[in-house]
Motif scaffolding. Structure first.
Motif, PDB file in Angstrom:
ATOM      1  N   THR A 109       1.923  39.768 -18.044  1.00 54.22           N
ATOM      2  CA  THR A 109       1.831  38.398 -17.551  1.00 54.22           C
ATOM      3  C   THR A 109       3.233  37.820 -17.360  1.00 54.22           C
ATOM      4  O   THR A 109       4.240  38.493 -17.586  1.00 54.22           O
ATOM      5  CB  THR A 109       1.067  37.515 -18.550  1.00 54.22           C
TER       6      THR A 109
ATOM      7  N   LYS B 192      -4.098  43.049 -11.492  1.00 52.55           N
ATOM      8  CA  LYS B 192      -4.867  41.859 -11.828  1.00 52.55           C
ATOM      9  C   LYS B 192      -4.532  41.467 -13.256  1.00 52.55           C
ATOM     10  O   LYS B 192      -4.926  42.150 -14.202  1.00 52.55           O
ATOM     11  CB  LYS B 192      -6.372  42.127 -11.681  1.00 52.55           C
TER      12      LYS B 192
ATOM     13  N   ASN C 127      -5.367  38.567 -14.731  1.00 54.20           N
ATOM     14  CA  ASN C 127      -6.345  37.652 -15.327  1.00 54.20           C
ATOM     15  C   ASN C 127      -7.422  38.438 -16.077  1.00 54.20           C
ATOM     16  O   ASN C 127      -8.619  38.331 -15.794  1.00 54.20           O
ATOM     17  CB  ASN C 127      -6.974  36.779 -14.236  1.00 54.20           C
TER      18      ASN C 127
ATOM     19  N   THR D 244      -3.578  37.876 -19.343  1.00 53.24           N
ATOM     20  CA  THR D 244      -3.595  36.432 -19.635  1.00 53.24           C
ATOM     21  C   THR D 244      -4.806  36.009 -20.463  1.00 53.24           C
ATOM     22  O   THR D 244      -4.777  34.965 -21.103  1.00 53.24           O
ATOM     23  CB  THR D 244      -3.584  35.622 -18.327  1.00 53.24           C
ATOM     24  N   LYS D 245      -5.884  36.803 -20.443  1.00 49.70           N
ATOM     25  CA  LYS D 245      -7.079  36.419 -21.188  1.00 49.70           C
ATOM     26  C   LYS D 245      -7.057  36.896 -22.642  1.00 49.70           C
ATOM     27  O   LYS D 245      -7.998  36.647 -23.399  1.00 49.70           O
ATOM     28  CB  LYS D 245      -8.337  36.953 -20.491  1.00 49.70           C
TER      29      LYS D 245
END
Length: 224
Positions: free
Chosen positions: A108, A138, A140, A184-185
């Protein structure tokens, strides 16, 4: 007997001049000597404090108690991480974290995430190798765990501690060391008391759930 060629020496000994006798080093004034000693003491104390501060800072950085973004290594994984590359269907035994090595990378733009995550995993007993950055196609997501054919069990073990990690197979990777790329999660580790240590399968990403179509209501003709 030959005389000394240097007028400031007498038989090999330095002759103290009047100017030198008047200097602070030869002054017998108690106040001058006291001020000189105080000055030397202050300089010595400051030097000692700076040395101690440098040693403490080095220790904190080395143990990752303090994470300095500028000191984090450069990216060790430049290729985009693509999930769902391969997924073995076998069951694998849980591996003692102290017997495996993981590399922790930040996927990230959140500064210091890799260092902070590595510190938490170290507390669980994992041996942390490299700490750096990686690019994910990706970000996220919770993250990904990457291994070669010899690291299936190790990757599954990491997934037990970080719920939601997607497994990514790297056919070129040798050895049992795995990479953990944080997304990020990611929020926190699974509580240590709740970690499942039984044999199990790798989690290669959630599949889309299919829902059976609702049974149509019978028409009036059906009722009749």
């Amino acid at each position: 007997m030959a005389r000394d060629s240097n007028p400031n020496e007498w038989h090999g000994h330095h002759i103290v001049s009047e100017d030198e006798l008047a200097s602070p080093e030869f002054s017998a004034d108690p106040n001058t000597k006291r001020h000189r000693n105080i000055r030397h003491g202050i300089i010595l104390s400051v030097a000692v404090l700076l040395l101690v501060a440098a040693l403490v800072l080095a220790y904190l950085v080395n143990t990752r108690a303090i994470v300095i973004d500028a000191l984090e290594p450069k990216p060790v994984a430049e290729a985009p991480v693509a999930p769902h590359t391969a997924c073995p269907r076998d069951q694998f035994d849980y591996v003692d974290p102290s017997k495996m090595t993981i590399n922790v990378m930040n996927g990230t733009q959140i500064a210091g995430l890799a260092g902070a995550s590595a510190k938490k995993l170290e507390r669980r007993g994992f041996k942390v190798g490299e700490v750096g950055n990686a690019r994910m196609s990706k970000a996220n997501v919770v993250g990904a765990v990457i291994s070669g054919p010899d690291g299936y069990a190790q990757a599954m073990t990491v997934q037990r501690h970080v719920a939601g990690l997607t497994y990514v197979f790297d056919p070129k990777r040798q050895g049992k060391t795995v990479d953990v790329v944080i997304g990020t999660k990611y929020k926190k580790l699974v509580k240590e008391a709740k970690v499942n240590t039984q044999p199990g399968k790798l989690q290669c990403g959630s599949k889309k759930k299919t829902t059976a179509p609702a049974k149509p209501e019978p028409s009036k003709s059906d009722k009749d």
